[in-house]
Design an enzyme around this catalytic site. Structure first.
Site, PDB file in Angstrom:
ATOM      1  N   SER A   1      36.347  80.683  47.517  1.00 44.67           N
ATOM      2  CA  SER A   1      36.925  79.222  47.303  1.00 44.67           C
ATOM      3  C   SER A   1      38.542  79.385  47.531  1.00 44.67           C
ATOM      4  O   SER A   1      39.296  80.292  47.462  1.00 44.67           O
ATOM      5  CB  SER A   1      36.969  79.198  45.585  1.00 44.67           C
ATOM      6  OG  SER A   1      37.633  77.870  45.334  1.00 44.67           O
TER       7      SER A   1
ATOM      8  N   LYS B   1      30.468  81.365  41.487  1.00 52.21           N
ATOM      9  CA  LYS B   1      31.096  80.177  42.326  1.00 52.21           C
ATOM     10  C   LYS B   1      30.405  78.966  42.323  1.00 52.21           C
ATOM     11  O   LYS B   1      31.085  77.956  42.354  1.00 52.21           O
ATOM     12  CB  LYS B   1      30.769  80.970  43.784  1.00 52.21           C
ATOM     13  CG  LYS B   1      31.334  79.853  44.834  1.00 52.21           C
ATOM     14  CD  LYS B   1      32.746  79.391  44.610  1.00 52.21           C
ATOM     15  CE  LYS B   1      33.164  78.826  45.990  1.00 52.21           C
ATOM     16  NZ  LYS B   1      32.597  77.667  46.551  1.00 52.21           N
TER      17      LYS B   1
ATOM     18  N   HIS C   1      32.097  77.424  39.300  1.00 51.39           N
ATOM     19  CA  HIS C   1      33.372  77.095  39.722  1.00 51.39           C
ATOM     20  C   HIS C   1      33.438  75.841  40.278  1.00 51.39           C
ATOM     21  O   HIS C   1      34.142  74.776  39.900  1.00 51.39           O
ATOM     22  CB  HIS C   1      33.926  78.427  40.512  1.00 51.39           C
ATOM     23  CG  HIS C   1      35.114  77.765  41.377  1.00 51.39           C
ATOM     24  ND1 HIS C   1      34.982  77.012  42.400  1.00 51.39           N
ATOM     25  CD2 HIS C   1      36.290  78.110  41.114  1.00 51.39           C
ATOM     26  CE1 HIS C   1      36.107  76.716  42.967  1.00 51.39           C
ATOM     27  NE2 HIS C   1      37.163  77.454  42.313  1.00 51.39           N
ATOM     28  N   ASN C   2      32.477  75.462  41.065  1.00 53.78           N
ATOM     29  CA  ASN C   2      32.420  74.319  41.820  1.00 53.78           C
ATOM     30  C   ASN C   2      32.238  73.227  40.836  1.00 53.78           C
ATOM     31  O   ASN C   2      32.463  72.023  40.906  1.00 53.78           O
ATOM     32  CB  ASN C   2      31.453  74.305  42.966  1.00 53.78           C
ATOM     33  CG  ASN C   2      31.927  75.185  44.144  1.00 53.78           C
ATOM     34  OD1 ASN C   2      32.927  75.987  44.111  1.00 53.78           O
ATOM     35  ND2 ASN C   2      31.447  74.601  45.349  1.00 53.78           N
TER      36      ASN C   2
ATOM     37  N   GLU D   1      34.991  72.447  39.075  1.00 52.82           N
ATOM     38  CA  GLU D   1      35.826  71.755  39.994  1.00 52.82           C
ATOM     39  C   GLU D   1      35.551  70.285  39.985  1.00 52.82           C
ATOM     40  O   GLU D   1      36.400  69.281  40.078  1.00 52.82           O
ATOM     41  CB  GLU D   1      35.734  72.193  41.526  1.00 52.82           C
ATOM     42  CG  GLU D   1      36.411  71.533  42.517  1.00 52.82           C
ATOM     43  CD  GLU D   1      36.046  72.175  43.767  1.00 52.82           C
ATOM     44  OE1 GLU D   1      35.857  71.401  44.731  1.00 52.82           O
ATOM     45  OE2 GLU D   1      36.151  73.339  43.946  1.00 52.82           O
TER      46      GLU D   1
END
Length: 487
Positions: free
Chosen positions: A128, A183, A186-187, A190
Protein backbone atom coordinates in the site's frame (compact mmCIF):
# COMPACT_ATOMS: atom_id res chain seq x y z
CA UNK A 1 25.95 -10.46 -12.17
CA UNK A 2 22.90 -12.35 -10.87
CA UNK A 3 19.71 -10.83 -9.55
CA UNK A 4 18.51 -10.88 -5.95
CA UNK A 5 14.87 -10.82 -7.06
CA UNK A 6 12.83 -10.64 -10.25
CA UNK A 7 9.77 -8.46 -10.72
CA UNK A 8 7.22 -9.31 -13.40
CA UNK A 9 4.97 -6.43 -14.51
CA UNK A 10 6.24 -3.02 -15.53
CA UNK A 11 3.21 -0.84 -14.88
CA UNK A 12 3.84 2.11 -12.56
CA UNK A 13 3.75 0.10 -9.30
CA UNK A 14 6.12 -2.57 -10.66
CA UNK A 15 8.57 -0.04 -12.06
CA UNK A 16 8.64 2.01 -8.86
CA UNK A 17 9.18 -1.04 -6.65
CA UNK A 18 12.09 -2.10 -8.87
CA UNK A 19 13.66 1.36 -8.66
CA UNK A 20 13.13 1.35 -4.88
CA UNK A 21 14.88 -2.04 -4.59
CA UNK A 22 17.73 -0.80 -6.79
CA UNK A 23 18.18 2.27 -4.57
CA UNK A 24 18.52 -0.02 -1.55
CA UNK A 25 21.36 -1.99 -3.15
CA UNK A 26 19.48 -5.00 -4.56
CA UNK A 27 19.98 -6.26 -8.10
CA UNK A 28 16.59 -6.69 -9.78
CA UNK A 29 15.69 -8.61 -12.92
CA UNK A 30 12.81 -6.86 -14.74
CA UNK A 31 10.42 -8.77 -17.00
CA UNK A 32 7.18 -7.96 -18.76
CA UNK A 33 5.04 -10.12 -21.01
CA UNK A 34 5.19 -7.36 -23.63
CA UNK A 35 8.97 -7.41 -23.82
CA UNK A 36 9.25 -4.04 -25.57
CA UNK A 37 8.34 -2.49 -22.19
CA UNK A 38 11.50 -4.01 -20.72
CA UNK A 39 13.66 -2.21 -23.27
CA UNK A 40 11.74 1.05 -22.78
CA UNK A 41 12.17 0.81 -19.01
CA UNK A 42 15.90 0.11 -19.25
CA UNK A 43 16.39 2.97 -21.71
CA UNK A 44 14.48 5.52 -19.63
CA UNK A 45 13.51 5.17 -15.94
CA UNK A 46 16.12 2.46 -15.22
CA UNK A 47 18.94 4.02 -17.25
CA UNK A 48 22.24 4.04 -15.33
CA UNK A 49 21.08 1.51 -12.70
CA UNK A 50 22.06 -2.11 -11.95
CA UNK A 51 18.64 -3.32 -13.10
CA UNK A 52 18.84 -6.31 -15.46
CA UNK A 53 16.33 -6.87 -18.25
CA UNK A 54 14.92 -10.25 -19.30
CA UNK A 55 12.97 -11.04 -22.47
CA UNK A 56 11.65 -14.48 -21.52
CA UNK A 57 10.73 -16.47 -18.41
CA UNK A 58 13.71 -18.76 -19.07
CA UNK A 59 16.15 -15.85 -19.27
CA UNK A 60 14.68 -14.23 -16.16
CA UNK A 61 14.98 -17.43 -14.08
CA UNK A 62 18.53 -18.06 -15.31
CA UNK A 63 19.62 -14.62 -14.08
CA UNK A 64 18.48 -15.18 -10.47
CA UNK A 65 20.39 -16.34 -7.40
CA UNK A 66 19.05 -19.39 -5.56
CA UNK A 67 16.60 -19.63 -3.96
CA UNK A 68 14.98 -17.69 -6.75
CA UNK A 69 12.61 -14.92 -5.70
CA UNK A 70 10.04 -13.92 -8.31
CA UNK A 71 7.55 -11.14 -7.54
CA UNK A 72 4.39 -10.69 -9.61
CA UNK A 73 3.10 -7.13 -9.97
CA UNK A 74 0.27 -7.93 -12.37
CA UNK A 75 -3.49 -7.51 -12.31
CA UNK A 76 -5.24 -9.64 -9.68
CA UNK A 77 -7.22 -12.70 -10.74
CA UNK A 78 -6.60 -14.79 -13.84
CA UNK A 79 -3.28 -13.09 -14.86
CA UNK A 80 -1.69 -14.22 -11.57
CA UNK A 81 -2.75 -17.83 -12.13
CA UNK A 82 -1.53 -17.71 -15.72
CA UNK A 83 1.93 -16.51 -14.67
CA UNK A 84 2.14 -19.13 -11.92
CA UNK A 85 1.47 -21.85 -14.51
CA UNK A 86 4.18 -20.39 -16.78
CA UNK A 87 6.70 -20.11 -13.95
CA UNK A 88 6.33 -23.47 -12.15
CA UNK A 89 8.08 -25.58 -14.85
CA UNK A 90 11.16 -23.33 -14.65
CA UNK A 91 11.51 -23.23 -10.85
CA UNK A 92 13.14 -25.63 -8.39
CA UNK A 93 12.11 -26.75 -4.88
CA UNK A 94 12.68 -23.92 -2.41
CA UNK A 95 12.18 -21.15 -4.96
CA UNK A 96 9.76 -18.40 -3.92
CA UNK A 97 6.78 -16.94 -5.77
CA UNK A 98 5.51 -13.56 -4.51
CA UNK A 99 2.21 -11.92 -5.47
CA UNK A 100 2.32 -8.20 -4.70
CA UNK A 101 -1.04 -7.32 -6.27
CA UNK A 102 -4.45 -6.78 -4.66
CA UNK A 103 -5.43 -10.46 -4.77
CA UNK A 104 -8.42 -11.90 -2.94
CA UNK A 105 -7.07 -13.69 0.14
CA UNK A 106 -8.97 -16.88 -0.74
CA UNK A 107 -7.11 -17.00 -4.07
CA UNK A 108 -3.86 -16.66 -2.13
CA UNK A 109 -4.87 -19.54 0.19
CA UNK A 110 -5.35 -21.72 -2.91
CA UNK A 111 -2.09 -20.63 -4.53
CA UNK A 112 -0.07 -21.30 -1.37
CA UNK A 113 -1.31 -24.91 -1.40
CA UNK A 114 -0.55 -25.30 -5.11
CA UNK A 115 2.99 -23.88 -4.80
CA UNK A 116 3.81 -25.94 -1.71
CA UNK A 117 2.54 -29.11 -3.43
CA UNK A 118 5.24 -28.46 -6.06
CA UNK A 119 7.96 -27.93 -3.44
CA UNK A 120 7.87 -24.16 -3.91
CA UNK A 121 7.21 -21.39 -1.37
CA UNK A 122 4.58 -18.69 -1.85
CA UNK A 123 4.03 -15.22 -0.44
CA UNK A 124 0.90 -13.14 -0.96
CA UNK A 125 1.66 -9.60 0.16
CA UNK A 126 -0.34 -6.43 0.36
CA UNK A 127 1.56 -3.35 -0.87
CA UNK A 128 0.00 0.00 0.00
CA UNK A 129 1.05 3.55 -0.70
CA UNK A 130 0.29 4.03 -4.36
CA UNK A 131 2.93 5.10 -6.86
CA UNK A 132 4.80 7.36 -4.45
CA UNK A 133 4.84 4.71 -1.73
CA UNK A 134 6.13 2.03 -4.09
CA UNK A 135 8.98 4.34 -5.15
CA UNK A 136 10.04 5.73 -1.79
CA UNK A 137 8.67 3.34 0.86
CA UNK A 138 5.33 1.50 0.95
CA UNK A 139 3.60 -0.40 3.73
CA UNK A 140 4.12 -4.11 3.01
CA UNK A 141 1.96 -6.87 4.53
CA UNK A 142 3.38 -10.34 3.66
CA UNK A 143 1.79 -13.70 4.42
CA UNK A 144 1.92 -17.24 3.03
CA UNK A 145 4.66 -19.87 3.41
CA UNK A 146 6.43 -18.99 6.67
CA UNK A 147 9.68 -20.61 5.44
CA UNK A 148 9.89 -17.96 2.71
CA UNK A 149 9.95 -14.98 5.07
CA UNK A 150 13.67 -15.06 6.00
CA UNK A 151 14.53 -15.04 2.27
CA UNK A 152 12.50 -11.91 1.46
CA UNK A 153 12.66 -10.08 4.81
CA UNK A 154 15.91 -8.15 4.05
CA UNK A 155 14.49 -6.85 0.76
CA UNK A 156 10.99 -6.04 1.97
CA UNK A 157 12.07 -4.32 5.18
CA UNK A 158 14.72 -2.32 3.31
CA UNK A 159 12.27 -0.92 0.77
CA UNK A 160 9.37 -0.37 3.21
CA UNK A 161 8.48 2.96 4.77
CA UNK A 162 10.04 3.65 8.18
CA UNK A 163 8.38 5.24 11.17
CA UNK A 164 10.17 7.82 13.31
CA UNK A 165 12.31 5.33 15.22
CA UNK A 166 13.45 3.58 12.03
CA UNK A 167 11.16 0.56 12.40
CA UNK A 168 10.05 -0.66 8.95
CA UNK A 169 6.34 -0.69 8.08
CA UNK A 170 6.64 -4.35 7.15
CA UNK A 171 6.61 -7.55 9.16
CA UNK A 172 5.36 -11.11 8.76
CA UNK A 173 1.57 -11.16 9.08
CA UNK A 174 0.76 -14.88 9.07
CA UNK A 175 0.32 -18.05 7.07
CA UNK A 176 -1.68 -18.67 3.91
CA UNK A 177 -3.77 -15.64 2.90
CA UNK A 178 -3.17 -13.56 6.04
CA UNK A 179 -1.13 -10.87 4.28
CA UNK A 180 -3.66 -10.24 1.56
CA UNK A 181 -6.47 -10.41 4.14
CA UNK A 182 -4.92 -7.63 6.22
CA UNK A 183 -4.43 -5.58 3.03
CA UNK A 184 -8.11 -6.17 2.17
CA UNK A 185 -9.18 -4.84 5.58
CA UNK A 186 -6.76 -1.93 5.15
CA UNK A 187 -8.51 -1.06 1.89
CA UNK A 188 -11.94 -1.38 3.52
CA UNK A 189 -10.87 1.04 6.26
CA UNK A 190 -9.51 3.31 3.52
CA UNK A 191 -13.00 3.37 1.96
CA UNK A 192 -14.42 4.36 5.35
CA UNK A 193 -11.87 7.11 6.00
CA UNK A 194 -12.46 8.63 2.57
CA UNK A 195 -16.25 8.58 2.97
CA UNK A 196 -16.06 10.20 6.43
CA UNK A 197 -13.87 13.00 5.07
CA UNK A 198 -16.29 13.49 2.17
CA UNK A 199 -19.24 13.75 4.56
CA UNK A 200 -17.40 16.36 6.66
CA UNK A 201 -16.73 18.24 3.40
CA UNK A 202 -20.40 18.06 2.36
CA UNK A 203 -21.70 19.29 5.72
CA UNK A 204 -19.32 22.26 5.51
CA UNK A 205 -20.10 22.90 1.83
CA UNK A 206 -23.88 22.49 1.83
CA UNK A 207 -24.72 23.10 5.48
CA UNK A 208 -22.35 25.97 6.29
CA UNK A 209 -21.95 27.33 2.76
CA UNK A 210 -18.15 27.20 2.94
CA UNK A 211 -15.91 27.65 -0.09
CA UNK A 212 -13.10 25.24 -0.99
CA UNK A 213 -10.58 27.87 0.16
CA UNK A 214 -12.27 28.10 3.56
CA UNK A 215 -12.37 24.30 3.84
CA UNK A 216 -8.71 24.12 2.80
CA UNK A 217 -7.90 26.20 5.88
CA UNK A 218 -9.98 23.90 8.09
CA UNK A 219 -8.35 20.72 6.80
CA UNK A 220 -4.95 22.34 7.16
CA UNK A 221 -5.60 22.93 10.87
CA UNK A 222 -7.09 19.43 11.31
CA UNK A 223 -3.91 17.93 9.86
CA UNK A 224 -1.93 19.50 12.71
CA UNK A 225 -3.86 17.63 15.41
CA UNK A 226 -5.27 14.19 16.22
CA UNK A 227 -6.61 13.84 12.67
CA UNK A 228 -3.16 14.22 11.09
CA UNK A 229 -3.08 11.70 8.23
CA UNK A 230 -2.27 11.25 4.58
CA UNK A 231 -5.94 11.48 3.52
CA UNK A 232 -6.56 14.70 5.48
CA UNK A 233 -3.32 16.08 4.01
CA UNK A 234 -4.29 15.38 0.41
CA UNK A 235 -7.81 16.71 1.01
CA UNK A 236 -6.23 19.95 2.24
CA UNK A 237 -4.16 20.11 -0.95
CA UNK A 238 -7.03 19.20 -3.31
CA UNK A 239 -9.24 21.99 -1.95
CA UNK A 240 -6.56 24.58 -2.77
CA UNK A 241 -6.05 23.58 -6.41
CA UNK A 242 -7.51 25.94 -9.03
CA UNK A 243 -8.61 25.17 -12.58
CA UNK A 244 -7.23 27.14 -15.53
CA UNK A 245 -9.92 29.81 -15.07
CA UNK A 246 -8.98 30.30 -11.42
CA UNK A 247 -12.02 28.54 -9.97
CA UNK A 248 -11.70 25.56 -7.57
CA UNK A 249 -11.00 22.39 -9.55
CA UNK A 250 -12.82 20.16 -7.04
CA UNK A 251 -16.13 21.87 -7.92
CA UNK A 252 -15.78 20.74 -11.56
CA UNK A 253 -15.22 17.03 -10.88
CA UNK A 254 -18.15 14.72 -11.61
CA UNK A 255 -19.60 13.29 -8.39
CA UNK A 256 -19.49 9.59 -9.33
CA UNK A 257 -16.96 7.39 -7.56
CA UNK A 258 -15.27 4.23 -8.79
CA UNK A 259 -14.04 1.17 -6.91
CA UNK A 260 -11.82 -1.83 -7.64
CA UNK A 261 -13.43 -4.47 -5.45
CA UNK A 262 -11.44 -4.72 -2.21
CA UNK A 263 -14.12 -2.83 -0.26
CA UNK A 264 -16.75 -5.22 -1.61
CA UNK A 265 -14.63 -8.24 -0.65
CA UNK A 266 -14.31 -6.86 2.87
CA UNK A 267 -18.05 -6.57 3.44
CA UNK A 268 -18.72 -9.94 1.78
CA UNK A 269 -16.25 -11.62 4.14
CA UNK A 270 -17.69 -9.74 7.12
CA UNK A 271 -21.11 -11.20 6.29
CA UNK A 272 -19.57 -14.70 6.15
CA UNK A 273 -18.00 -14.17 9.59
CA UNK A 274 -20.99 -12.34 11.09
CA UNK A 275 -19.06 -9.16 11.96
CA UNK A 276 -20.91 -5.81 11.60
CA UNK A 277 -18.48 -3.57 9.72
CA UNK A 278 -21.34 -1.18 9.08
CA UNK A 279 -19.24 1.89 8.32
CA UNK A 280 -17.16 0.22 5.63
CA UNK A 281 -20.37 -1.19 4.14
CA UNK A 282 -21.94 2.28 4.02
CA UNK A 283 -18.78 3.66 2.41
CA UNK A 284 -18.96 1.01 -0.33
CA UNK A 285 -22.69 1.55 -0.90
CA UNK A 286 -22.22 5.34 -0.92
CA UNK A 287 -19.98 4.88 -3.95
CA UNK A 288 -22.76 2.80 -5.51
CA UNK A 289 -25.27 5.61 -4.84
CA UNK A 290 -22.85 8.12 -6.37
CA UNK A 291 -22.77 6.01 -9.54
CA UNK A 292 -26.53 6.59 -9.99
CA UNK A 293 -25.82 10.12 -11.23
CA UNK A 294 -28.48 10.29 -13.95
CA UNK A 295 -31.16 8.88 -11.65
CA UNK A 296 -30.15 11.27 -8.86
CA UNK A 297 -30.41 14.28 -11.15
CA UNK A 298 -33.96 13.26 -12.12
CA UNK A 299 -34.91 12.42 -8.53
CA UNK A 300 -33.65 15.81 -7.30
CA UNK A 301 -36.37 17.49 -9.40
CA UNK A 302 -39.19 15.42 -7.90
CA UNK A 303 -38.16 14.40 -4.37
CA UNK A 304 -38.05 17.47 -2.16
CA UNK A 305 -36.61 17.87 1.32
CA UNK A 306 -35.49 20.68 3.62
CA UNK A 307 -33.01 23.32 2.57
CA UNK A 308 -29.52 22.21 3.61
CA UNK A 309 -28.36 25.59 4.96
CA UNK A 310 -27.69 25.36 8.71
CA UNK A 311 -28.57 28.28 11.02
CA UNK A 312 -25.03 28.14 12.42
CA UNK A 313 -23.73 29.40 9.05
CA UNK A 314 -25.01 32.93 9.79
CA UNK A 315 -23.21 33.39 13.13
CA UNK A 316 -19.38 33.29 13.12
CA UNK A 317 -19.06 31.94 16.67
CA UNK A 318 -21.72 29.26 16.12
CA UNK A 319 -20.13 28.37 12.77
CA UNK A 320 -16.69 27.93 14.33
CA UNK A 321 -18.18 25.80 17.11
CA UNK A 322 -19.99 23.61 14.58
CA UNK A 323 -16.81 23.10 12.54
CA UNK A 324 -15.21 21.83 15.76
CA UNK A 325 -18.23 19.52 16.19
CA UNK A 326 -17.63 18.17 12.68
CA UNK A 327 -13.98 17.48 13.57
CA UNK A 328 -15.06 15.56 16.66
CA UNK A 329 -17.72 13.63 14.72
CA UNK A 330 -15.10 12.67 12.16
CA UNK A 331 -12.71 11.49 14.85
CA UNK A 332 -15.34 9.47 16.75
CA UNK A 333 -16.59 7.86 13.55
CA UNK A 334 -13.00 7.02 12.56
CA UNK A 335 -12.52 5.24 15.89
CA UNK A 336 -15.62 3.14 15.19
CA UNK A 337 -14.38 2.30 11.70
CA UNK A 338 -11.05 0.98 12.99
CA UNK A 339 -12.75 -0.81 15.88
CA UNK A 340 -14.93 -2.63 13.36
CA UNK A 341 -11.93 -3.43 11.13
CA UNK A 342 -10.07 -4.93 14.08
CA UNK A 343 -13.18 -6.91 15.09
CA UNK A 344 -13.15 -8.41 11.60
CA UNK A 345 -9.44 -9.29 11.73
CA UNK A 346 -9.92 -10.92 15.15
CA UNK A 347 -12.78 -13.05 13.81
CA UNK A 348 -10.73 -13.98 10.72
CA UNK A 349 -7.75 -15.01 12.86
CA UNK A 350 -10.03 -17.39 14.75
CA UNK A 351 -11.71 -18.70 11.59
CA UNK A 352 -8.53 -19.23 9.55
CA UNK A 353 -6.15 -20.14 12.41
CA UNK A 354 -3.91 -17.09 12.06
CA UNK A 355 -1.89 -15.58 14.88
CA UNK A 356 -2.21 -11.90 14.01
CA UNK A 357 -0.18 -9.24 15.81
CA UNK A 358 -2.74 -6.43 16.04
CA UNK A 359 -0.33 -3.82 17.39
CA UNK A 360 2.16 -4.84 14.71
CA UNK A 361 -0.49 -4.34 12.01
CA UNK A 362 -1.11 -0.80 13.28
CA UNK A 363 2.65 -0.21 13.13
CA UNK A 364 2.77 -1.48 9.52
CA UNK A 365 0.04 1.04 8.67
CA UNK A 366 1.79 3.94 10.45
CA UNK A 367 3.81 4.87 7.37
CA UNK A 368 3.83 4.38 3.62
CA UNK A 369 0.19 3.37 3.18
CA UNK A 370 -2.90 5.36 2.24
CA UNK A 371 -4.41 5.23 5.75
CA UNK A 372 -1.17 6.25 7.48
CA UNK A 373 -1.93 8.59 10.37
CA UNK A 374 -0.94 9.71 13.85
CA UNK A 375 -4.07 7.88 15.07
CA UNK A 376 -2.53 4.46 14.35
CA UNK A 377 0.10 5.04 17.03
CA UNK A 378 -2.73 5.09 19.58
CA UNK A 379 -3.98 1.73 18.28
CA UNK A 380 -0.53 0.20 18.70
CA UNK A 381 -0.36 1.59 22.24
CA UNK A 382 -3.76 0.04 23.01
CA UNK A 383 -2.65 -3.44 21.93
CA UNK A 384 0.76 -3.02 23.59
CA UNK A 385 -1.10 -2.44 26.87
CA UNK A 386 -3.52 -5.33 26.29
CA UNK A 387 -2.77 -7.81 23.49
CA UNK A 388 -6.12 -9.54 24.16
CA UNK A 389 -8.18 -6.34 23.85
CA UNK A 390 -11.56 -7.45 22.47
CA UNK A 391 -12.57 -4.06 21.07
CA UNK A 392 -10.74 -0.76 20.60
CA UNK A 393 -13.73 1.07 22.06
CA UNK A 394 -12.92 -0.51 25.43
CA UNK A 395 -9.36 0.85 25.56
CA UNK A 396 -9.00 3.69 28.09
CA UNK A 397 -7.80 6.25 25.53
CA UNK A 398 -10.46 5.51 22.92
CA UNK A 399 -13.21 5.26 25.55
CA UNK A 400 -12.22 8.71 26.77
CA UNK A 401 -12.22 10.12 23.23
CA UNK A 402 -15.68 8.71 22.54
CA UNK A 403 -16.94 10.38 25.71
CA UNK A 404 -15.31 13.67 24.70
CA UNK A 405 -16.62 13.62 21.11
CA UNK A 406 -20.08 12.19 21.70
CA UNK A 407 -22.04 15.43 22.14
CA UNK A 408 -20.48 16.96 19.00
CA UNK A 409 -21.07 13.75 17.05
CA UNK A 410 -24.77 13.63 17.90
CA UNK A 411 -25.11 17.34 17.14
CA UNK A 412 -23.64 16.93 13.64
CA UNK A 413 -25.71 13.85 12.79
CA UNK A 414 -28.89 15.43 14.19
CA UNK A 415 -28.41 18.69 12.31
CA UNK A 416 -27.55 16.89 9.07
CA UNK A 417 -30.67 14.73 9.32
CA UNK A 418 -32.88 17.76 10.01
CA UNK A 419 -31.41 19.55 6.99
CA UNK A 420 -31.47 16.60 4.61
CA UNK A 421 -27.69 16.33 4.24
CA UNK A 422 -26.76 12.64 3.73
CA UNK A 423 -24.20 11.45 6.30
CA UNK A 424 -24.48 7.64 6.05
CA UNK A 425 -21.04 6.89 7.50
CA UNK A 426 -21.33 9.35 10.42
CA UNK A 427 -24.79 8.07 11.29
CA UNK A 428 -24.10 4.35 10.94
CA UNK A 429 -21.00 4.74 13.12
CA UNK A 430 -23.14 6.41 15.80
CA UNK A 431 -25.83 3.71 15.47
CA UNK A 432 -23.19 0.99 15.92
CA UNK A 433 -21.76 2.78 18.97
CA UNK A 434 -25.22 3.01 20.53
CA UNK A 435 -25.98 -0.61 19.68
CA UNK A 436 -22.64 -1.88 21.02
CA UNK A 437 -23.09 -0.05 24.33
CA UNK A 438 -26.69 -1.31 24.78
CA UNK A 439 -27.01 -4.12 27.31
CA UNK A 440 -30.39 -4.97 25.80
CA UNK A 441 -31.49 -4.65 22.17
CA UNK A 442 -34.92 -5.37 20.62
CA UNK A 443 -33.75 -8.69 19.18
CA UNK A 444 -35.97 -10.42 21.76
CA UNK A 445 -38.98 -9.26 19.72
CA UNK A 446 -37.22 -10.30 16.52
CA UNK A 447 -36.69 -13.81 17.91
CA UNK A 448 -40.35 -13.98 18.89
CA UNK A 449 -41.29 -13.01 15.32
CA UNK A 450 -39.01 -15.71 13.89
CA UNK A 451 -40.49 -18.28 16.23
CA UNK A 452 -44.05 -17.16 15.37
CA UNK A 453 -43.73 -17.58 11.61
CA UNK A 454 -41.03 -20.22 11.35
CA UNK A 455 -40.81 -22.03 14.69
CA UNK A 456 -37.14 -21.01 14.84
CA UNK A 457 -37.13 -21.11 18.69
CA UNK A 458 -35.62 -18.66 21.17
CA UNK A 459 -33.54 -18.59 24.35
CA UNK A 460 -34.84 -17.13 27.62
CA UNK A 461 -33.31 -14.63 30.03
CA UNK A 462 -34.38 -16.78 32.99
CA UNK A 463 -32.84 -19.99 31.62
CA UNK A 464 -29.21 -21.04 30.85
CA UNK A 465 -27.75 -20.11 27.45
CA UNK A 466 -28.03 -22.99 24.99
CA UNK A 467 -31.58 -24.01 25.98
CA UNK A 468 -34.10 -23.33 23.22
CA UNK A 469 -37.86 -22.90 23.47
CA UNK A 470 -40.79 -22.78 21.07
CA UNK A 471 -44.20 -21.22 21.72
CA UNK A 472 -47.46 -22.07 19.95
CA UNK A 473 -48.24 -18.38 19.50
CA UNK A 474 -51.65 -18.75 17.78
CA UNK A 475 -52.98 -21.86 19.44
CA UNK A 476 -53.31 -23.39 15.97
CA UNK A 477 -49.68 -24.41 15.41
CA UNK A 478 -48.03 -27.58 16.57
CA UNK A 479 -45.29 -28.11 19.11
CA UNK A 480 -42.60 -29.10 16.60
CA UNK A 481 -39.80 -26.55 16.33
CA UNK A 482 -37.42 -25.88 13.45
CA UNK A 483 -33.77 -26.69 14.00
CA UNK A 484 -31.76 -23.79 15.42
CA UNK A 485 -28.93 -22.29 13.45
CA UNK A 486 -26.88 -19.14 13.24
CA UNK A 487 -25.62 -17.56 10.05
Amino acid sequence: MQGDIAVIGLAVMGQNLILNMNDRGFTVVAYNRTTSKVDEFLANEAKGTRIIGAHSIEEMVAKLKRPRRVMLMVKAGKPVDEFIELLIPHLEPGDILIDGGNSLFEDTQRRVKLAESKGLLYIGTGVSGGEEGARHGPSIMPGGSAEAWPHVKPIFQAIAAKVADGVPCCDWVGENGAGHYVKMVHNGIEYGDMQLICEAYQVMRDGLGMTPDEMHTVFKSWNEGDLESYLIEITRDILAVKDEDGSPLVDKILDTAGQKGTGKWTIQNSADLGIPITLIAEAVYSRCVSALKDERVKAAKKLKGPRPALPQAKKPEAKAAFIEDIRNALYASKIVSYAQGYMLMRAAAKEYNWNLNYGGIALMWRGGCIIRSRFLGKIKEAFDKNSKLSNLLLDDYFRGEMKRCQKSWRNVVGNAVKRGIPVPAFSTALAFFDGYRSARLPANLLQAQRDYFGAHTYERLDKPRGEFFHTNWTGRGGTTASSTYNV
